[in-house]
Design a protein around this motif. Structure first.
Motif, PDB file in Angstrom:
ATOM      1  N   HIS A  95      47.751  -8.715   9.720  1.00  0.00           N
ATOM      2  CA  HIS A  95      48.497  -9.389   8.647  1.00  0.00           C
ATOM      3  C   HIS A  95      47.497  -9.774   7.550  1.00  0.00           C
ATOM      4  N   GLU A  97      47.008 -12.345   5.943  1.00  0.00           N
ATOM      5  CA  GLU A  97      46.350 -13.653   6.111  1.00  0.00           C
ATOM      6  C   GLU A  97      45.216 -13.558   7.133  1.00  0.00           C
ATOM      7  N   GLY A 212      57.137  -9.712   1.772  1.00  0.00           N
ATOM      8  CA  GLY A 212      56.637 -10.369   0.569  1.00  0.00           C
ATOM      9  C   GLY A 212      57.789 -11.011  -0.168  1.00  0.00           C
ATOM     10  N   VAL A 233      59.664 -11.170   7.252  1.00  0.00           N
ATOM     11  CA  VAL A 233      60.032 -12.320   6.429  1.00  0.00           C
ATOM     12  C   VAL A 233      59.304 -13.583   6.892  1.00  0.00           C
ATOM     13  N   GLY A 235      58.487 -17.221   4.861  1.00  0.00           N
ATOM     14  CA  GLY A 235      59.131 -18.481   4.484  1.00  0.00           C
ATOM     15  C   GLY A 235      60.621 -18.553   4.788  1.00  0.00           C
TER      16      GLY A 235
HETATM   17  P1  PGA Z   1      56.772 -14.518   2.847  1.00  0.00           P
HETATM   18  O1  PGA Z   1      55.745 -13.965   3.960  1.00  0.00           O
HETATM   19  O2  PGA Z   1      58.123 -13.941   3.213  1.00  0.00           O
HETATM   20  O3  PGA Z   1      56.720 -15.995   2.986  1.00  0.00           O
HETATM   21  O4  PGA Z   1      56.297 -14.007   1.537  1.00  0.00           O
HETATM   22  C1  PGA Z   1      55.805 -12.643   4.408  1.00  0.00           C
HETATM   23  C2  PGA Z   1      54.734 -12.402   5.431  1.00  0.00           C
HETATM   24  O5  PGA Z   1      53.643 -12.971   5.314  1.00  0.00           O
HETATM   25  O6  PGA Z   1      54.943 -11.636   6.393  1.00  0.00           O
END
Ligand code: PGA
Length: 254
Positions: A95, A97, A212, A233, A235
């Protein structure tokens, strides 16, 4: 074989076990056993509790990451085998992050994919370009590198349950969703790469999710795109009602 649409919620570092139970209770009330096509990536600490509840609803549960090691003196790490043992069916790998805050490289994602496969966890390889890459016309080069390195050495037969998630970094958690033109172009590009690297059959059978800033209000136009097989998904998966809404919208769109 048609690719079945999949919505995967990624809770990231959110929810205690009791919050997770409340969430799953609401999903059960709202959706009963009709959760086909929905899955959740939950924190390690909630995998075992949530997977028991999810099983009754036929909902796959995933980890958000696994260690590149199988076991040993790696304080703080959690292995693929441990996740499987706790009840996970799949895991996210690479991911953005993880790449950004924990220095994960494409080489490392490749090792993790091997660990996941060995322990019967379906790998979801996340790829995506940064805003700088996009502004410098480097998006395709970056995605190609992440896929090439991440899948190095694997045969199509070993990767039968692989899912790719295309998540442009600039669209994650920013509220800035990529345009449908960009999404379709990048998904098509990824499918072509899979076809060239493995085979046309493999590319046709592999699901490519978009991630995203997906939310109930924008999912319909995204999911309608030919090469989009679902969404990852963040948030908008934290509220049970929002996940239900996303699923219902997808159900009526496809
Ligand atoms: P987001 O995150 O829907 O909050 O933009 C998506 C993700 O990091 O998988």
């Amino acid at each position: 074989m048609a690719r079945e649409t999949l919505i995967i919620g990624n809770w990231k570092m959110n929810k205690t076990i009791s919050e997770a139970i409340d969430f799953m209770d609401t999903i059960r009330q709202e959706m009963g056993k009709t959760t086909r096509g929905v899955a959740l990536c939950v924190p390690f600490t909630a995998i075992s509790t949530v997977s028991v509840m999810a099983k009754e609803m036929n909902m796959p549960i995933g980890a958000q990451n696994i260690s590149e090691h199988d076991h040993g003196a790696y304080t703080g790490e959690v292995s693929a085998e441990m996740c499987r043992d706790a009840g996970a069916d799949f895991t996210l790998i690479g991911h953005s992050e993880r790449r950004k805050y924990f220095g994960e490289t494409s080489e490392l994602t490749c090792v993790k994919i091997g660990r996941a496969i060995n322990h019967n966890l379906a790998p979801i390889l996340c790829v995506g370009e940064s805003l700088e890459d996009r502004e410098n016309n480097q998006s395709e080069r970056v995605i190609a590198e992440q896929l090439e390195e991440g899948l190095k050495g694997f045969e199509a037969g070993e990767l039968g349950r692989l899912i790719i998630a295309y998540e442009p970094v600039w669209a994650i958690g920013t509220g800035k969703v990529a345009s449908v033109e960009v999404i379709e172009e990048m998904h098509h590009f990824i499918r072509d790469l899979l076809s060239a690297r493995f085979s046309a059959e493999f590319a046709k059978a592999t699901r490519i999710l978009y991630g995203g800033s997906v939310k109930p209000s924008n999912i319909a136009s995204i999911i309608a795109l030919e090469d989009v097989d679902g969404a990852l998904v963040g948030g908008a998966s934290l509220e049970a009602k929002s996940l239900v809404q996303l699923t219902l919208t997808v159900g009526t769109t496809r």
